[in-house]
Design a protein around this motif. Structure first.
Motif, PDB file in Angstrom:
ATOM      1  N   LEU A 112      48.285  34.477  50.320  1.00 24.89           N
ATOM      2  CA  LEU A 112      49.432  34.052  49.597  1.00 24.89           C
ATOM      3  C   LEU A 112      49.423  34.161  48.084  1.00 24.89           C
ATOM      4  N   LEU A 113      48.252  33.796  47.638  1.00 20.92           N
ATOM      5  CA  LEU A 113      47.852  33.765  46.070  1.00 20.92           C
ATOM      6  C   LEU A 113      47.835  35.457  45.670  1.00 20.92           C
ATOM      7  N   ALA A 118      49.447  42.441  45.014  1.00 20.29           N
ATOM      8  CA  ALA A 118      48.964  43.384  46.006  1.00 20.29           C
ATOM      9  C   ALA A 118      49.316  44.736  45.676  1.00 20.29           C
ATOM     10  N   PRO A 119      50.638  45.113  45.550  1.00 21.52           N
ATOM     11  CA  PRO A 119      51.054  46.550  45.530  1.00 21.52           C
ATOM     12  C   PRO A 119      50.569  47.017  44.046  1.00 21.52           C
ATOM     13  N   LEU A 209      46.215  32.659  34.930  1.00 21.30           N
ATOM     14  CA  LEU A 209      47.248  31.689  34.827  1.00 21.30           C
ATOM     15  C   LEU A 209      47.831  31.049  36.255  1.00 21.30           C
ATOM     16  N   VAL A 210      47.178  31.905  37.174  1.00 23.07           N
ATOM     17  CA  VAL A 210      47.679  31.282  38.480  1.00 23.07           C
ATOM     18  C   VAL A 210      46.721  31.066  39.741  1.00 23.07           C
ATOM     19  N   ILE A 211      45.984  32.256  39.834  1.00 27.02           N
ATOM     20  CA  ILE A 211      44.829  31.928  40.911  1.00 27.02           C
ATOM     21  C   ILE A 211      43.783  31.095  40.384  1.00 27.02           C
ATOM     22  N   GLY A 212      43.325  31.457  39.223  1.00 28.36           N
ATOM     23  CA  GLY A 212      42.209  30.452  38.896  1.00 28.36           C
ATOM     24  C   GLY A 212      42.554  28.891  38.902  1.00 28.36           C
ATOM     25  N   PRO A 213      43.660  28.537  38.296  1.00 33.47           N
ATOM     26  CA  PRO A 213      44.043  27.103  38.262  1.00 33.47           C
ATOM     27  C   PRO A 213      44.077  26.694  40.038  1.00 33.47           C
TER      28      PRO A 213
END
Length: 255
Positions: A112-113, A118-119, A209-213
């Protein structure tokens, strides 16, 4: 009033005179849609037909057949450089799915992350001068530009979205709109800095900003919650408007 090429212009075009590049381009585009001018051009070539027949007769071996329209049609939808990037995207998505199956909940879904971005790699490869050996040839055609960029982007989405739908089938509404927004944002930002640089910037920003946190806190990000869909819709509309307003810049994209 409909414009038609003059007899003098058609003679110069047929004879290979040193016409300006924009004039040659205008004549070729007009000939594609004007049967009358094509007939006049063909009639003017009758005088050189015997010479052409003699040249063809002396050629040995026989000339190879002209490339089919099928090959040119495929070139507007994909490039050889897109294949390895799409394969890489598929492998990363499948590995993320495997990790989701092995890692216990409530750890956030890696698939989901990764779904929104992905594209992006495939979109960057679809119009990359350094990766496409036929880039200059395709870019010089009358239909190059935004028309070509959008067709290749649709080809990428046609491969990636079904794959994401299989791997994240439990929550398609959470990633579909962000996925489309990221894709269009890549094109919008690419009109200013190049599609490849735009892809690197957006993927890097999403990772930091999103996946790491999310991985550190073991919580799904708020930007992928249903409450954020309105924001993603606004981003999609704004980026699509930027792409439409700056459509002319895509004929000069370097990356």
């Amino acid at each position: 009033m409909t414009w038609h090429a003059s007899d003098e212009l058609l003679r110069g075009y047929a004879a290979g005179d040193d016409l300006a590049a924009d004039v040659v381009w205008a004549v070729e585009v007009h000939l594609e849609s004007c049967a009358a001018c094509r007939a006049r051009l063909a009639a003017g070539a009758d005088a050189v037909a015997p010479l052409l027949d003699q040249v063809w007769a002396n050629l040995h071996p026989s000339p190879a057949p002209a490339p089919t329209r099928r090959g040119r049609w495929l070139a507007t939808w994909a490039t050889p450089a897109m294949a390895p990037w799409l394969v890489m995207t598929a492998l990363v998505t499948l590995l993320a799915l495997l990790a989701d199956l092995l890692i216990p909940r409530p750890f956030p879904s890696l698939a989901l992350l990764l779904a929104p971005i992905a594209p992006v790699a495939g979109v960057a490869a679809a119009w990359a001068r350094g990766l496409d050996p036929a880039h200059e040839l395709i870019a010089a055609t009358p239909r190059a530009g935004l028309y070509l960029v959008l067709r290749r982007t649709l080809a990428v989405l046609a491969v990636v979205i079904p794959l994401l739908a299989v791997t994240t089938w439990t929550s398609p509404l959470r990633w579909l709109l962000p996925c489309l927004a990221f894709t269009v944002a890549t094109l919008a930002l690419g009109g200013f800095v190049g599609v490849r640089r735009a892809a690197v910037t957006l993927v890097g920003g999403w990772g930091v900003l999103v996946i790491g946190p999310s991985l550190v806190t073991a919580r799904p990000p708020a930007v992928l919650e249903p409450a954020a869909l309105g924001v993603w819709a606004a981003v999609l509309v704004i980026c699509a408007a930027v792409v439409r307003l700056r459509s002319g810049v895509y004929t000069r994209l370097e990356n």
